[in-house]
Design a protein around this motif. Structure first.
Motif, PDB file in Angstrom:
ATOM      1  N   LYS A   1      -2.637  -9.764   1.271  1.00  0.00           N
ATOM      2  CA  LYS A   1      -2.436 -10.935   0.421  1.00  0.00           C
ATOM      3  C   LYS A   1      -1.318 -10.737  -0.592  1.00  0.00           C
ATOM      4  CE  LYS A   1      -7.186 -12.469   0.813  1.00  0.00           C
ATOM      5  NZ  LYS A   1      -8.409 -12.859   0.123  1.00  0.00           N
ATOM      6  N   GLU A   2      -0.804  -9.504  -0.706  1.00  0.00           N
ATOM      7  CA  GLU A   2       0.267  -9.198  -1.641  1.00  0.00           C
ATOM      8  C   GLU A   2       1.392  -8.463  -0.916  1.00  0.00           C
ATOM      9  OE1 GLU A   2      -1.141  -6.911  -4.952  1.00  0.00           O
ATOM     10  OE2 GLU A   2      -1.671  -8.709  -6.072  1.00  0.00           O
ATOM     11  N   GLY A   3       2.572  -8.490  -1.537  1.00  0.00           N
ATOM     12  CA  GLY A   3       3.713  -7.763  -1.017  1.00  0.00           C
ATOM     13  C   GLY A   3       4.561  -7.265  -2.171  1.00  0.00           C
ATOM     14  N   PHE A   4       5.365  -6.247  -1.920  1.00  0.00           N
ATOM     15  CA  PHE A   4       6.260  -5.665  -2.920  1.00  0.00           C
ATOM     16  C   PHE A   4       7.657  -6.214  -2.651  1.00  0.00           C
ATOM     17  CE2 PHE A   4       8.961  -2.326  -4.704  1.00  0.00           C
ATOM     18  CZ  PHE A   4       8.366  -2.132  -5.935  1.00  0.00           C
ATOM     19  N   TYR A   5       8.131  -7.100  -3.547  1.00  0.00           N
ATOM     20  CA  TYR A   5       9.382  -7.822  -3.345  1.00  0.00           C
ATOM     21  C   TYR A   5      10.574  -7.072  -3.944  1.00  0.00           C
ATOM     22  CZ  TYR A   5       7.019 -12.159  -1.936  1.00  0.00           C
ATOM     23  OH  TYR A   5       6.288 -13.102  -1.277  1.00  0.00           O
ATOM     24  N   VAL A   6      11.688  -7.071  -3.198  1.00  0.00           N
ATOM     25  CA  VAL A   6      12.945  -6.483  -3.666  1.00  0.00           C
ATOM     26  C   VAL A   6      14.086  -7.405  -3.255  1.00  0.00           C
ATOM     27  CG1 VAL A   6      14.498  -4.492  -3.544  1.00  0.00           C
ATOM     28  CG2 VAL A   6      12.033  -4.150  -3.363  1.00  0.00           C
ATOM     29  N   VAL A   7      14.997  -7.717  -4.193  1.00  0.00           N
ATOM     30  CA  VAL A   7      16.195  -8.509  -3.912  1.00  0.00           C
ATOM     31  C   VAL A   7      17.404  -7.612  -4.137  1.00  0.00           C
ATOM     32  CG1 VAL A   7      17.555 -10.520  -4.571  1.00  0.00           C
ATOM     33  CG2 VAL A   7      15.068 -10.632  -4.663  1.00  0.00           C
TER      34      VAL A   7
ATOM     35  N   ARG B   1       3.712  -9.140  -5.691  1.00  0.00           N
ATOM     36  CA  ARG B   1       3.531 -10.577  -5.869  1.00  0.00           C
ATOM     37  C   ARG B   1       2.566 -11.075  -4.802  1.00  0.00           C
ATOM     38  NH1 ARG B   1       7.847 -13.534  -8.919  1.00  0.00           N
ATOM     39  NH2 ARG B   1       8.574 -11.876 -10.277  1.00  0.00           N
ATOM     40  N   LYS B   2       1.877 -12.143  -5.125  1.00  0.00           N
ATOM     41  CA  LYS B   2       0.969 -12.757  -4.167  1.00  0.00           C
ATOM     42  C   LYS B   2       1.785 -13.481  -3.101  1.00  0.00           C
ATOM     43  CE  LYS B   2      -3.056 -15.586  -3.801  1.00  0.00           C
ATOM     44  NZ  LYS B   2      -3.704 -16.791  -4.115  1.00  0.00           N
ATOM     45  N   LEU B   3       1.381 -13.326  -1.847  1.00  0.00           N
ATOM     46  CA  LEU B   3       2.057 -13.985  -0.743  1.00  0.00           C
ATOM     47  C   LEU B   3       1.537 -15.413  -0.584  1.00  0.00           C
ATOM     48  CD1 LEU B   3       1.798 -11.087   1.863  1.00  0.00           C
ATOM     49  CD2 LEU B   3       3.811 -11.729   0.567  1.00  0.00           C
ATOM     50  N   ALA B   4       2.362 -16.294  -0.055  1.00  0.00           N
ATOM     51  CA  ALA B   4       1.945 -17.675   0.191  1.00  0.00           C
ATOM     52  C   ALA B   4       0.893 -17.730   1.291  1.00  0.00           C
ATOM     53  CB  ALA B   4       3.147 -18.526   0.574  1.00  0.00           C
ATOM     54  N   TYR B   5       0.975 -16.805   2.229  1.00  0.00           N
ATOM     55  CA  TYR B   5      -0.006 -16.696   3.310  1.00  0.00           C
ATOM     56  C   TYR B   5      -0.134 -15.218   3.678  1.00  0.00           C
ATOM     57  CZ  TYR B   5       4.316 -16.578   6.008  1.00  0.00           C
ATOM     58  OH  TYR B   5       5.566 -16.263   6.471  1.00  0.00           O
ATOM     59  N   GLN B   6      -1.234 -14.871   4.307  1.00  0.00           N
ATOM     60  CA  GLN B   6      -1.481 -13.472   4.639  1.00  0.00           C
ATOM     61  C   GLN B   6      -0.520 -13.003   5.726  1.00  0.00           C
ATOM     62  OE1 GLN B   6      -5.491 -12.377   5.570  1.00  0.00           O
ATOM     63  NE2 GLN B   6      -6.326 -13.305   3.721  1.00  0.00           N
ATOM     64  N   ILE B   7      -0.033 -11.791   5.553  1.00  0.00           N
ATOM     65  CA  ILE B   7       0.798 -11.132   6.553  1.00  0.00           C
ATOM     66  C   ILE B   7       0.101  -9.817   6.879  1.00  0.00           C
ATOM     67  CG2 ILE B   7       3.046 -10.124   7.082  1.00  0.00           C
ATOM     68  CD1 ILE B   7       4.244 -11.961   4.939  1.00  0.00           C
ATOM     69  N   GLU B   8      -0.244  -9.634   8.132  1.00  0.00           N
ATOM     70  CA  GLU B   8      -0.943  -8.414   8.569  1.00  0.00           C
ATOM     71  C   GLU B   8      -2.194  -8.163   7.723  1.00  0.00           C
ATOM     72  OE1 GLU B   8       2.035  -5.354   8.334  1.00  0.00           O
ATOM     73  OE2 GLU B   8       3.384  -6.444   9.663  1.00  0.00           O
ATOM     74  N   LYS B   9      -2.920  -9.225   7.420  1.00  0.00           N
ATOM     75  CA  LYS B   9      -4.162  -9.196   6.636  1.00  0.00           C
ATOM     76  C   LYS B   9      -3.967  -8.695   5.207  1.00  0.00           C
ATOM     77  CE  LYS B   9      -7.104  -8.804  10.659  1.00  0.00           C
ATOM     78  NZ  LYS B   9      -8.140  -8.080  11.347  1.00  0.00           N
TER      79      LYS B   9
ATOM     80  N   THR C   1       0.814  -1.216   0.000  1.00  0.00           N
ATOM     81  CA  THR C   1       0.000   0.000   0.000  1.00  0.00           C
ATOM     82  C   THR C   1       0.852   1.275   0.000  1.00  0.00           C
ATOM     83  OG1 THR C   1      -0.175  -0.023   2.420  1.00  0.00           O
ATOM     84  CG2 THR C   1      -1.902  -1.165   1.178  1.00  0.00           C
ATOM     85  N   LEU C   2       2.173   1.139   0.113  1.00  0.00           N
ATOM     86  CA  LEU C   2       3.052   2.308   0.097  1.00  0.00           C
ATOM     87  C   LEU C   2       3.089   2.920  -1.299  1.00  0.00           C
ATOM     88  CD1 LEU C   2       6.096   0.849   2.064  1.00  0.00           C
ATOM     89  CD2 LEU C   2       4.367   2.398   2.952  1.00  0.00           C
ATOM     90  N   ASP C   3       3.293   4.235  -1.362  1.00  0.00           N
ATOM     91  CA  ASP C   3       3.407   4.878  -2.672  1.00  0.00           C
ATOM     92  C   ASP C   3       4.809   4.632  -3.236  1.00  0.00           C
ATOM     93  OD1 ASP C   3       5.160   7.385  -1.986  1.00  0.00           O
ATOM     94  OD2 ASP C   3       3.579   7.343  -0.453  1.00  0.00           O
ATOM     95  N   GLU C   4       4.985   4.884  -4.529  1.00  0.00           N
ATOM     96  CA  GLU C   4       6.244   4.592  -5.228  1.00  0.00           C
ATOM     97  C   GLU C   4       7.432   5.314  -4.597  1.00  0.00           C
ATOM     98  OE1 GLU C   4       7.230   2.493  -7.739  1.00  0.00           O
ATOM     99  OE2 GLU C   4       5.248   1.642  -7.391  1.00  0.00           O
ATOM    100  N   GLU C   5       7.227   6.554  -4.204  1.00  0.00           N
ATOM    101  CA  GLU C   5       8.313   7.338  -3.620  1.00  0.00           C
ATOM    102  C   GLU C   5       8.809   6.706  -2.318  1.00  0.00           C
ATOM    103  OE1 GLU C   5       9.029  11.768  -1.775  1.00  0.00           O
ATOM    104  OE2 GLU C   5       7.519  11.522  -3.342  1.00  0.00           O
ATOM    105  N   THR C   6       7.888   6.233  -1.480  1.00  0.00           N
ATOM    106  CA  THR C   6       8.259   5.606  -0.218  1.00  0.00           C
ATOM    107  C   THR C   6       8.981   4.282  -0.459  1.00  0.00           C
ATOM    108  OG1 THR C   6       6.294   6.601   0.789  1.00  0.00           O
ATOM    109  CG2 THR C   6       7.388   4.871   2.032  1.00  0.00           C
ATOM    110  N   LYS C   7       8.515   3.515  -1.456  1.00  0.00           N
ATOM    111  CA  LYS C   7       9.181   2.247  -1.786  1.00  0.00           C
ATOM    112  C   LYS C   7      10.613   2.500  -2.244  1.00  0.00           C
ATOM    113  CE  LYS C   7       4.919  -0.072  -3.156  1.00  0.00           C
ATOM    114  NZ  LYS C   7       4.104  -0.525  -4.287  1.00  0.00           N
ATOM    115  N   ASN C   8      10.801   3.492  -3.118  1.00  0.00           N
ATOM    116  CA  ASN C   8      12.139   3.832  -3.605  1.00  0.00           C
ATOM    117  C   ASN C   8      13.032   4.336  -2.468  1.00  0.00           C
ATOM    118  OD1 ASN C   8      11.521   3.083  -6.236  1.00  0.00           O
ATOM    119  ND2 ASN C   8      10.847   5.137  -6.785  1.00  0.00           N
ATOM    120  N   THR C   9      12.439   5.098  -1.547  1.00  0.00           N
ATOM    121  CA  THR C   9      13.185   5.598  -0.401  1.00  0.00           C
ATOM    122  C   THR C   9      13.645   4.448   0.483  1.00  0.00           C
ATOM    123  OG1 THR C   9      11.901   7.649  -0.429  1.00  0.00           O
ATOM    124  CG2 THR C   9      13.076   7.131   1.606  1.00  0.00           C
TER     125      THR C   9
END
Length: 96
Positions: free
Chosen positions: A56-62, A46-54, A13-21
């Motif tokens: 169902k998706e997360g923004f992945y970075v490697v 990406r879809k999560l394997a299980y819910q985290i903090e309610k 749910t974070l905006d692009e600027e916060t993700k980049n920061t």
């Protein structure tokens, strides 16, 4: 110096600027701690394997990096206390 890789999942749910920061903040922790951060590989939402903090998706970075043995401990501590990071894992690439 050893080769490491950190994968972290940001709140989608974070905006692009916060993700980049946040990505730049993690790079800054590594570079200021005596390590060398590589280029971030952004996987995006990406879809999560299980819910985290309610959620169902997360923004992945490697992010690959080189560092001494004490830096991953500090990075782990800083990522644990960040409200924007839902989950993270740090892996040493040198071990077989």
């Amino acid at each position: 110096m050893r080769d490491y890789e950190v994968l972290f999942i940001l709140d989608p749910t974070l905006d692009e600027e916060t993700k980049n920061t946040m990505i730049e903040t993690v790079k800054g922790i590594i570079n200021n701690g005596g390590g060398e951060a590589g280029e971030a590989d952004v996987w995006g939402n990406r879809k999560l394997a299980y819910q985290i903090e309610k959620k169902k998706e997360g923004f992945y970075v490697v992010l690959p990096f080189k560092a001494e043995a004490d830096l991953p401990k500090e990075l782990d501590r800083r990522l644990k206390i960040s409200d924007n990071v839902m989950r993270h894992i740090i892996v040493c690439q040198d071990e077989k």
